[in-house]
Design a protein around this motif. Structure first.
Motif, mmCIF file in Angstrom:
data_model
loop_
_atom_site.group_PDB
_atom_site.id
_atom_site.type_symbol
_atom_site.label_atom_id
_atom_site.label_comp_id
_atom_site.label_asym_id
_atom_site.label_seq_id
_atom_site.Cartn_x
_atom_site.Cartn_y
_atom_site.Cartn_z
ATOM 1 N N SER A 14 0.657 -1.414 -0.207
ATOM 2 C CA SER A 14 -0.023 -0.041 -0.016
ATOM 3 C C SER A 14 0.882 1.156 -0.084
ATOM 4 O O SER A 14 0.373 2.589 -0.411
ATOM 5 C CB SER A 14 -1.021 -0.061 1.293
ATOM 6 O OG SER A 14 -0.046 -0.051 2.577
ATOM 7 N N ASP A 19 -6.179 5.628 -0.221
ATOM 8 C CA ASP A 19 -6.461 5.476 1.016
ATOM 9 C C ASP A 19 -7.306 6.220 1.612
ATOM 10 O O ASP A 19 -6.833 7.640 1.263
ATOM 11 C CB ASP A 19 -5.247 4.891 1.939
ATOM 12 C CG ASP A 19 -5.657 4.614 3.311
ATOM 13 O OD1 ASP A 19 -5.947 3.214 3.539
ATOM 14 O OD2 ASP A 19 -5.596 5.321 4.189
ATOM 15 N N ASN A 71 -5.255 1.577 -1.277
ATOM 16 C CA ASN A 71 -6.276 0.248 -0.957
ATOM 17 C C ASN A 71 -5.747 -0.876 -2.129
ATOM 18 O O ASN A 71 -5.226 -0.535 -3.174
ATOM 19 C CB ASN A 71 -7.826 0.575 -0.949
ATOM 20 C CG ASN A 71 -7.815 1.608 -0.068
ATOM 21 O OD1 ASN A 71 -7.618 1.615 1.201
ATOM 22 N ND2 ASN A 71 -8.552 2.546 -0.362
#
Length: 202
Positions: A92, A118, A112
């Motif tokens: 990530s 994110d 993500n």
């Protein structure tokens, strides 16, 4: 105004407009200083290589970082370095170092698994001094402080991220009052490069 004078004025304006426009849109040169350049170039020389690391200090240990840790100097241009930081199967995180013309910027691109952003991403900071060829500090910028406050972690407003690059090692450090985390990578033993991080393509 006579016709001849009017024609001269119109011609002069027609000639000057393109010149003025070209002057306005001409980009300013991207300037940098030796300590920033040398730091940037010292990382860029490892472009395409990946290295394994380990946590060497953490005063709030997390089991997550007990997994295999790999940094990959994946993509390099004259002004930007993209360095994914793989934590086990978690792909990530990507560190992005950019020459801005007034120093160096460090951003943390968090994604993500489906590649989407994110909720906490692109936080980081900008150099405020010359630093050193081997070390640069990035105090949290205003965007990051506002993001941390909205996310309920205002203590992170005091974050400073540091990176150290030497011939045999690269270190990433997070420090603020009461908190320190350091992970160190061995640059003498390249490892197999991992797949592209989430949100990026090979």
């Amino acid at each position: 105004m006579n016709l001849a004078l009017k024609s001269v004025l119109i011609f002069s304006i027609a000639i000057s407009l393109p010149l003025a426009a070209s002057t306005i849109i001409k980009p300013a040169p991207l300037v940098s200083i030796p300590s920033h350049d040398n730091f940037f170039d010292s990382i860029a020389m490892h472009c395409g290589k990946a290295f394994e690391g380990k946590v060497v200090f953490d005063n709030d240990p997390s089991d997550a970082f007990a997994q295999k840790l790999v940094m990959h100097v994946r993509k390099c241009t004259d002004t930007e370095l993209q360095i994914p930081f793989h934590v086990g199967d978690d792909a990530s995180r990507t560190w992005i170092i950019t020459k801005t013309g007034s120093g160096l910027s460090l951003k943390h691109d968090h994604r993500n698994p489906d590649g989407s952003d994110d909720k906490s991403t692109m936080y980081g900071g900008h150099t405020v001094d010359a630093g050193y060829a081997q070390a640069q500090s990035f105090p949290a910028d205003q965007y990051s402080k506002e993001l941390f406050t909205r996310s309920g972690i205002p203590q992170s407003n005091g974050n400073t991220w540091q990176m150290f690059i030497y011939e045999e090692s690269f270190t990433y450090r997070l420090v603020r009052e009461g908190r320190e985390f350091r992970v160190k990578f061995d640059l003498t033993k390249p490892v197999k490069a991992p797949k592209a991080p989430w949100g990026y393509a090979d």
